[in-house]
Motif scaffolding. Structure first.
Motif, PDB file in Angstrom:
ATOM      1  N   VAL A  66       9.217   9.894 -26.840  1.00  0.00           N
ATOM      2  CA  VAL A  66       8.084   9.007 -26.565  1.00  0.00           C
ATOM      3  C   VAL A  66       7.391   8.581 -27.862  1.00  0.00           C
ATOM      4  O   VAL A  66       6.823   7.480 -27.927  1.00  0.00           O
ATOM      5  CB  VAL A  66       7.074   9.688 -25.621  1.00  0.00           C
ATOM      6  CG1 VAL A  66       7.656   9.832 -24.228  1.00  0.00           C
ATOM      7  CG2 VAL A  66       6.640  11.049 -26.153  1.00  0.00           C
ATOM      8  N   ALA A  76       6.734   4.764 -28.741  1.00  0.00           N
ATOM      9  CA  ALA A  76       5.396   4.243 -29.005  1.00  0.00           C
ATOM     10  C   ALA A  76       5.367   3.461 -30.311  1.00  0.00           C
ATOM     11  O   ALA A  76       4.770   2.368 -30.389  1.00  0.00           O
ATOM     12  CB  ALA A  76       4.378   5.376 -29.032  1.00  0.00           C
ATOM     13  N   TYR A 105      -0.160   6.769 -28.967  1.00  0.00           N
ATOM     14  CA  TYR A 105      -0.102   6.483 -27.528  1.00  0.00           C
ATOM     15  C   TYR A 105      -1.338   5.736 -27.030  1.00  0.00           C
ATOM     16  O   TYR A 105      -1.226   4.840 -26.185  1.00  0.00           O
ATOM     17  CB  TYR A 105       0.080   7.793 -26.759  1.00  0.00           C
ATOM     18  CG  TYR A 105       1.125   8.682 -27.367  1.00  0.00           C
ATOM     19  CD1 TYR A 105       2.475   8.352 -27.309  1.00  0.00           C
ATOM     20  CD2 TYR A 105       0.767   9.852 -28.038  1.00  0.00           C
ATOM     21  CE1 TYR A 105       3.433   9.166 -27.894  1.00  0.00           C
ATOM     22  CE2 TYR A 105       1.719  10.667 -28.623  1.00  0.00           C
ATOM     23  CZ  TYR A 105       3.049  10.317 -28.557  1.00  0.00           C
ATOM     24  OH  TYR A 105       4.005  11.103 -29.147  1.00  0.00           O
ATOM     25  N   VAL A 159      -1.043   2.115 -27.687  1.00  0.00           N
ATOM     26  CA  VAL A 159      -0.179   1.455 -26.704  1.00  0.00           C
ATOM     27  C   VAL A 159      -0.959   1.203 -25.420  1.00  0.00           C
ATOM     28  O   VAL A 159      -0.852   0.133 -24.804  1.00  0.00           O
ATOM     29  CB  VAL A 159       1.076   2.315 -26.438  1.00  0.00           C
ATOM     30  CG1 VAL A 159       1.892   1.737 -25.288  1.00  0.00           C
ATOM     31  CG2 VAL A 159       1.923   2.414 -27.695  1.00  0.00           C
ATOM     32  N   CYS A 195       5.405   4.594 -22.719  1.00  0.00           N
ATOM     33  CA  CYS A 195       6.242   5.056 -23.826  1.00  0.00           C
ATOM     34  C   CYS A 195       7.507   5.745 -23.316  1.00  0.00           C
ATOM     35  O   CYS A 195       8.610   5.548 -23.854  1.00  0.00           O
ATOM     36  CB  CYS A 195       5.449   5.995 -24.723  1.00  0.00           C
ATOM     37  SG  CYS A 195       4.004   5.237 -25.491  1.00  0.00           S
TER      38      CYS A 195
END
Length: 625
Positions: free
Chosen positions: A505, A509, A444, A447, A486
């Motif tokens: 998620v 991601a 995450y 991202v 995400c």
């Protein structure tokens, strides 16, 4: 006859688990104590287990790309895990801390100046951020003694690095001694070293310590290959080229790409939702850069090697590609030229004699070195003119050392990818493709790092998860976090968890990171001062030259390929088929099992479609909406 004891389902399950464990071999923690080659060479010969020696330190090492081992314990044969990537293992506390940051940190666009990066800031020349070199040795040493010296030297190298830097300060870098040994072999065998970098992150992939070692200590030539230049604007390519020429005057620079296409800063955002299927009738003869590489090699050899056969090969490949594109090739002409391949076993290479003579026997040996996923194998395929090396966007796909005779006087050496230690952000390394995306524990923050530098929300047309609630309560638009991106992408793509049907998620991601690795969400780092001199670089004569060359190459590529584009569905319906690991889906061919030491010939099969479909990440069976 004695009465049989009851055998419960739980016992049967335990029996099957034990059987699987025996097939896999001992776990990493157990294997760590018996991996040292100097500790038990006989055990190594019998089991061929992993031989990394960094486990002797207090560091916890995580092994990436674990493959099934031999069928039975003690079975002789090649160990597919011997050269797998080894990284320092992150603590659970650190992973959870970053997850919390991804939920709470509000993303703000960074300034253009933060996209500029200087090589001195990440490699710190003159410090311990070097690379392990092969210790001195002579022919009076036994094999066991030599291996023991190498292991001790590598252990001291790691201890020196971690004595000055905390693990959290360092980037991911290779902890597997076996892979570094492959680099040593390539450096000793090569006459000219090809250091291959990705144009999006070239300073990440260029180690000044390696440059100094090759050009000063070994007194060999180094050619820097700026690969994948189709993913960056021509002005940025020229800026990076000038930057390296000024900083490292001894290096020769070549721009290369295996798949020319039109990509620049002004590309249509809708292209993110389009997948292109390319079917090349003329093989990989349309690669851009082989001629420039030939000129650089001619300048290095200065007539000491006859490279006319290389020039003739490129001319034959061009004629053959044109004939195939026009459908003029007869059945007898469809057979491709043979490529001599040498597979080197460790026995043949451990005590190999490093040649001090350059261009021995009139043969130019080019060693291909670089980080994982920079396109080393694709470059070899582009030089040969067709596929002879299995390629994948999964880092660490090349497992062992091989040489390919391009012509009778030109030999290519393919080395597994190596990550050098540096101070670069680990999130940037992940975006550069050095870490297998399917095995990232916490994707995450990577991202979020990407979203602060390019407008992901606009490119992917995302709707904030709390947008409807804010509208009903007449509040301002909610800010974005990495977790929100995400979740919004999971909602848009229909990624759901199996049990509770919540937005997946983690899968979302990974999907975003694969888009970045493929260049569809393209983040390009810039050299220092690029923002102030952008107009100068856009008007630079070399920029005009590269633009014209790319246009001509694209025209030739279209003549030898069939391209189909279709829009990827952005519907909310969940895909019908299982979500297979995209790292495996993208591999252009099944990885072949290792071969015995010796030589072999590779030939492209007839009528085989060669493709590099980097637009298949979001599913091949989606329909247009």
């Amino acid at each position: 006859m004695p009465k049989k004891k009851p055998f419960s389902v739980k016992q049967k399950k335990k029996q099957l688990q034990d059987k699987r464990e025996r097939k896999r071999g001992p776990p990493d923690e157990v294997r760590a104590g018996s991996n040292s080659r100097s500790g038990s060479m006989e055990r190594h010969r019998e089991e061929h287990t992993d031989t990394s020696d960094s486990e002797s330190m207090s560091l916890q090492v995580r092994r990436i790309n674990q493959q099934p081992g031999p069928r039975r314990p003690g079975e002789r044969g090649y160990d597919p895990n011997r050269y797998r990537i080894h990284f320092e293992r992150e603590s659970k506390e650190e992973v959870e801390r970053r997850k919390k940051v991804s939920r709470e940190k509000v993303l703000e666009p960074v300034r253009d100046l933060e996209l500029e990066i200087d090589i001195d800031d990440i490699y710190k020349p003159g410090t311990v951020l070097d690379f392990p070199k092969r210790p001195p040795w002579d022919y009076t040493m036994s094999k066991e003694k030599l291996l023991q010296i190498e292991e001790k030297s590598f252990r001291e190298y790691l201890e020196q690095v971690y004595s000055q830097y905390k693990p959290t300060q360092l980037s991911y870098f290779e902890h597997n001694l076996e892979t570094w040994r492959q680099l040593w072999r390539v450096l000793e065998m090569s006459d000219v070293l090809l250091l291959i970098t990705d144009i999006r992150h070239p300073v990440l992939h260029f180690s000044p310590a390696l440059y100094d070692y090759v050009t000063v200590e070994m007194k060999k030539s180094l050619i820097l290959v700026l690969n994948k230049i189709d993913l960056a604007p021509p002005a940025l390519v020229v800026a990076w080229r000038q930057y390296f020429q000024q900083r490292f005057p001894e290096v020769l620079i070549v721009c290369f790409t295996s798949f020319p296409q039109n990509r620049g800063e002004g590309r249509d955002p809708e292209d993110v939702f389009k997948k292109r299927r390319r079917r090349r009738r003329g093989g990989l003869a349309g690669a851009m850069g082989p001629k420039q590489l030939l000129k650089a090699c001619e300048a290095v050899t200065a007539g000491k090697v006859d490279l006319s056969s290389w020039q003739e090969k490129m001319e034959r490949d061009t004629v053959a590609a044109s004939a195939k594109s026009g459908g003029l090739a007869s059945e007898g002409e469809e057979d491709e030229e043979m490529v001599l391949v040498e597979h080197h076993s460790d026995v043949a290479m451990e005590m190999g004699i490093p040649s001090q003579e350059l261009f021995k026997d009139g043969v130019l040996t080019l060693g291909c070195v670089g980080f994982p996923n920079v396109g080393k194998s694709s470059l070899i395929n582009g030089l040969v003119g067709r596929k002879v090396v299995s390629v994948s966007r999964t880092p660490g796909h090349t497992k062992y050392f091989q040489t390919y005779f391009l012509t009778p006087t030109v030999k290519l050496c393919d080395c597994p990818g190596l990550i050098f230690p540096s101070l670069v952000h680990r999130q940037q390394q992940i975006l550069a493709g050095i870490y297998p995306i399917a095995q990232i524990q916490e994707p995450y923050t990577s991202v979020g790092y990407l979203a602060e530098r390019i407008p992901i929300q606009e490119l992917l047309k995302l709707k904030h998860p709390d947008a409807e609630e804010s509208r009903l309560k007449e509040r301002e638009a909610p800010p974005w976090t990495a977790w929100d991106i995400c979740e919004a992408w999971a909602e848009k793509r229909g990624y759901k968890t199996a049990k509770a049907a919540r937005n997946d998620v983690y899968r979302a991601a990974n999907s975003v990171l694969r888009l970045a690795a493929d260049g569809r969400l393209c983040l390009c780092m810039r050299p220092p001062g690029y923002a102030l001199q952008k107009a100068h670089w856009e008007q630079h004569p070399e920029t005009v030259e590269i633009t014209a060359l790319q246009a001509a190459q694209r025209h030739d590529s279209r003549a030898t390929s069939e391209e189909e584009e279709e829009e990827i569905s952005s519907s909310e319906q969940e895909e019908d088929e299982k979500d297979r690991d995209a790292d495996e889906e993208e591999e252009e061919e099944e990885e072949e099992g290792p071969k015995e030491e010796g030589t072999s010939f590779k030939k492209a099969p007839k009528n085989k479609i060669l493709s590099s479909n980097m637009f298949s990440l979001l599913g091949d069976d989606d329909e247009c909406t």
